[in-house]
Scaffold this motif. Structure first.
Motif, PDB file in Angstrom:
ATOM      1  N   MET A  38       0.815  -1.213   0.000  1.00 50.67           N
ATOM      2  CA  MET A  38       0.000   0.000   0.000  1.00 50.67           C
ATOM      3  C   MET A  38       0.854   1.271   0.000  1.00 50.67           C
ATOM      4  N   ASP A  39       1.998   1.262   0.691  1.00 53.52           N
ATOM      5  CA  ASP A  39       2.818   2.470   0.719  1.00 53.52           C
ATOM      6  C   ASP A  39       3.381   2.807  -0.666  1.00 53.52           C
ATOM      7  N   VAL A  40       3.627   1.808  -1.474  1.00 53.37           N
ATOM      8  CA  VAL A  40       4.106   2.049  -2.835  1.00 53.37           C
ATOM      9  C   VAL A  40       2.993   2.675  -3.672  1.00 53.37           C
ATOM     10  N   ILE A  41       1.782   2.199  -3.497  1.00 50.81           N
ATOM     11  CA  ILE A  41       0.644   2.755  -4.235  1.00 50.81           C
ATOM     12  C   ILE A  41       0.401   4.200  -3.813  1.00 50.81           C
ATOM     13  N   LEU A  42       0.511   4.477  -2.508  1.00 51.23           N
ATOM     14  CA  LEU A  42       0.308   5.846  -2.035  1.00 51.23           C
ATOM     15  C   LEU A  42       1.382   6.793  -2.563  1.00 51.23           C
ATOM     16  N   LYS A  43       2.624   6.333  -2.608  1.00 49.39           N
ATOM     17  CA  LYS A  43       3.690   7.171  -3.167  1.00 49.39           C
ATOM     18  C   LYS A  43       3.447   7.452  -4.639  1.00 49.39           C
ATOM     19  N   LEU A  44       3.020   6.437  -5.377  1.00 45.11           N
ATOM     20  CA  LEU A  44       2.734   6.625  -6.790  1.00 45.11           C
ATOM     21  C   LEU A  44       1.589   7.616  -6.990  1.00 45.11           C
ATOM     22  N   LEU A  45       0.542   7.505  -6.185  1.00 47.66           N
ATOM     23  CA  LEU A  45      -0.571   8.448  -6.286  1.00 47.66           C
ATOM     24  C   LEU A  45      -0.148   9.867  -5.921  1.00 47.66           C
ATOM     25  N   ALA A  46       0.689   9.998  -4.904  1.00 45.00           N
ATOM     26  CA  ALA A  46       1.160  11.327  -4.500  1.00 45.00           C
ATOM     27  C   ALA A  46       2.000  11.967  -5.605  1.00 45.00           C
ATOM     28  N   PHE A  47       2.895  11.199  -6.209  1.00 39.54           N
ATOM     29  CA  PHE A  47       3.718  11.757  -7.279  1.00 39.54           C
ATOM     30  C   PHE A  47       2.897  12.004  -8.540  1.00 39.54           C
ATOM     31  N   THR A  48       1.865  11.206  -8.780  1.00 41.64           N
ATOM     32  CA  THR A  48       0.984  11.458  -9.916  1.00 41.64           C
ATOM     33  C   THR A  48       0.238  12.774  -9.722  1.00 41.64           C
ATOM     34  N   ALA A  50       1.242  15.243  -7.841  1.00 39.75           N
ATOM     35  CA  ALA A  50       2.246  16.308  -7.937  1.00 39.75           C
ATOM     36  C   ALA A  50       2.622  16.583  -9.388  1.00 39.75           C
ATOM     37  N   MET A  51       2.644  15.543 -10.215  1.00 41.06           N
ATOM     38  CA  MET A  51       2.988  15.730 -11.629  1.00 41.06           C
ATOM     39  C   MET A  51       1.915  16.534 -12.358  1.00 41.06           C
ATOM     40  N   VAL A  52       0.691  16.449 -11.900  1.00 41.78           N
ATOM     41  CA  VAL A  52      -0.379  17.225 -12.513  1.00 41.78           C
ATOM     42  C   VAL A  52      -0.437  18.633 -11.932  1.00 41.78           C
ATOM     43  N   VAL A  53      -0.366  18.750 -10.620  1.00 43.18           N
ATOM     44  CA  VAL A  53      -0.610  20.025  -9.944  1.00 43.18           C
ATOM     45  C   VAL A  53       0.583  20.980 -10.037  1.00 43.18           C
ATOM     46  N   ILE A  56       1.255  22.762 -13.701  1.00 44.72           N
ATOM     47  CA  ILE A  56       0.140  23.630 -14.060  1.00 44.72           C
ATOM     48  C   ILE A  56       0.007  24.767 -13.051  1.00 44.72           C
ATOM     49  N   GLY A  57       0.143  24.435 -11.789  1.00 49.05           N
ATOM     50  CA  GLY A  57       0.061  25.463 -10.750  1.00 49.05           C
ATOM     51  C   GLY A  57       1.171  26.489 -10.864  1.00 49.05           C
ATOM     52  N   SER A  58       2.378  26.022 -11.113  1.00 52.44           N
ATOM     53  CA  SER A  58       3.492  26.973 -11.238  1.00 52.44           C
ATOM     54  C   SER A  58       3.328  27.859 -12.463  1.00 52.44           C
ATOM     55  N   TYR A  59       2.774  27.320 -13.527  1.00 55.94           N
ATOM     56  CA  TYR A  59       2.542  28.137 -14.723  1.00 55.94           C
ATOM     57  C   TYR A  59       1.568  29.266 -14.414  1.00 55.94           C
ATOM     58  N   PHE A  60       0.409  28.898 -13.888  1.00 56.56           N
ATOM     59  CA  PHE A  60      -0.623  29.914 -13.663  1.00 56.56           C
ATOM     60  C   PHE A  60      -0.271  30.873 -12.525  1.00 56.56           C
ATOM     61  N   THR A  72       6.193  32.200 -22.229  1.00 57.66           N
ATOM     62  CA  THR A  72       7.324  31.336 -22.564  1.00 57.66           C
ATOM     63  C   THR A  72       8.125  30.986 -21.316  1.00 57.66           C
ATOM     64  N   TYR A  73       8.416  31.991 -20.509  1.00 60.24           N
ATOM     65  CA  TYR A  73       9.161  31.731 -19.274  1.00 60.24           C
ATOM     66  C   TYR A  73       8.339  30.911 -18.279  1.00 60.24           C
ATOM     67  N   ALA A  74       7.044  31.200 -18.210  1.00 60.52           N
ATOM     68  CA  ALA A  74       6.177  30.444 -17.306  1.00 60.52           C
ATOM     69  C   ALA A  74       6.076  28.988 -17.760  1.00 60.52           C
ATOM     70  N   GLY A  75       6.013  28.763 -19.066  1.00 61.84           N
ATOM     71  CA  GLY A  75       5.994  27.391 -19.584  1.00 61.84           C
ATOM     72  C   GLY A  75       7.301  26.675 -19.329  1.00 61.84           C
ATOM     73  N   GLY A  76       8.398  27.398 -19.447  1.00 60.56           N
ATOM     74  CA  GLY A  76       9.705  26.813 -19.125  1.00 60.56           C
ATOM     75  C   GLY A  76       9.784  26.408 -17.666  1.00 60.56           C
ATOM     76  N   LEU A  77       9.276  27.270 -16.795  1.00 60.15           N
ATOM     77  CA  LEU A  77       9.255  26.931 -15.370  1.00 60.15           C
ATOM     78  C   LEU A  77       8.377  25.703 -15.119  1.00 60.15           C
ATOM     79  N   ALA A  78       7.255  25.609 -15.810  1.00 61.34           N
ATOM     80  CA  ALA A  78       6.379  24.444 -15.655  1.00 61.34           C
ATOM     81  C   ALA A  78       7.095  23.165 -16.097  1.00 61.34           C
ATOM     82  N   ALA A  79       7.860  23.251 -17.174  1.00 63.34           N
ATOM     83  CA  ALA A  79       8.621  22.077 -17.628  1.00 63.34           C
ATOM     84  C   ALA A  79       9.689  21.699 -16.613  1.00 63.34           C
ATOM     85  N   ILE A  80      10.337  22.698 -16.039  1.00 64.91           N
ATOM     86  CA  ILE A  80      11.347  22.423 -15.002  1.00 64.91           C
ATOM     87  C   ILE A  80      10.697  21.775 -13.784  1.00 64.91           C
ATOM     88  N   MET A  81       9.521  22.249 -13.396  1.00 66.91           N
ATOM     89  CA  MET A  81       8.836  21.662 -12.236  1.00 66.91           C
ATOM     90  C   MET A  81       8.418  20.212 -12.515  1.00 66.91           C
TER      91      MET A  81
END
Length: 112
Positions: A38-48, A50-53, A56-60, A72-81
């Motif tokens: 279960m801890d592996v599933i929870l880590k995967l869900l947390a990183f999933t 985080a990969m979405v939020v 997108i959050g840093s861009y906006f 352009t810079y905001a999109g670059g930051l989103a890619a870095i995140m």
């Protein structure tokens, strides 16, 4: 084309599969434990999440406040995140794999 008839004393593939599940005491052994802890599933869900939020959050959050409308810079930051989240997941997965190996070594040393 000829078909093969099954003789009643002959075991079929399904019968052989049933024999594989029978334990040494003649009882069927079944494992209800999950294949993935279960801890592996929870880590995967947390990183999933985080990969979405995070990208997108840093861009906006930064497109109008930090970068004053330069998408352009905001999109670059989103890619870095997104890459930061990915590298974080790889590091956590590698540490988890190493901790499993250390636990196995400790159990092996205690038995001796």
């Amino acid at each position: 084309m000829a078909t093969r008839r099954i003789i009643s004393t002959e075991k079929t593939i399904l019968d052989k599969d049933d024999d594989d599940n029978v334990g040494s005491a003649g009882q069927q052994s079944s494992s209800t434990a999950p294949a993935v802890p279960m801890d592996v599933i929870l880590k995967l869900l947390a990183f999933t999440l985080a990969m979405v939020v995070m990208p997108i959050g840093s861009y906006f959050l930064t497109v109008n406040t930090v970068f004053r409308g330069n998408s352009t810079y905001a999109g670059g930051l989103a890619a870095i995140m997104a890459n930061v989240v990915l590298v974080g997941y790889v590091i956590v997965a590698m540490n988890e794999d190493q901790s499993d190996q250390l636990e196995a070594k400790k159990k092996g040393n205690k038995k001796e």
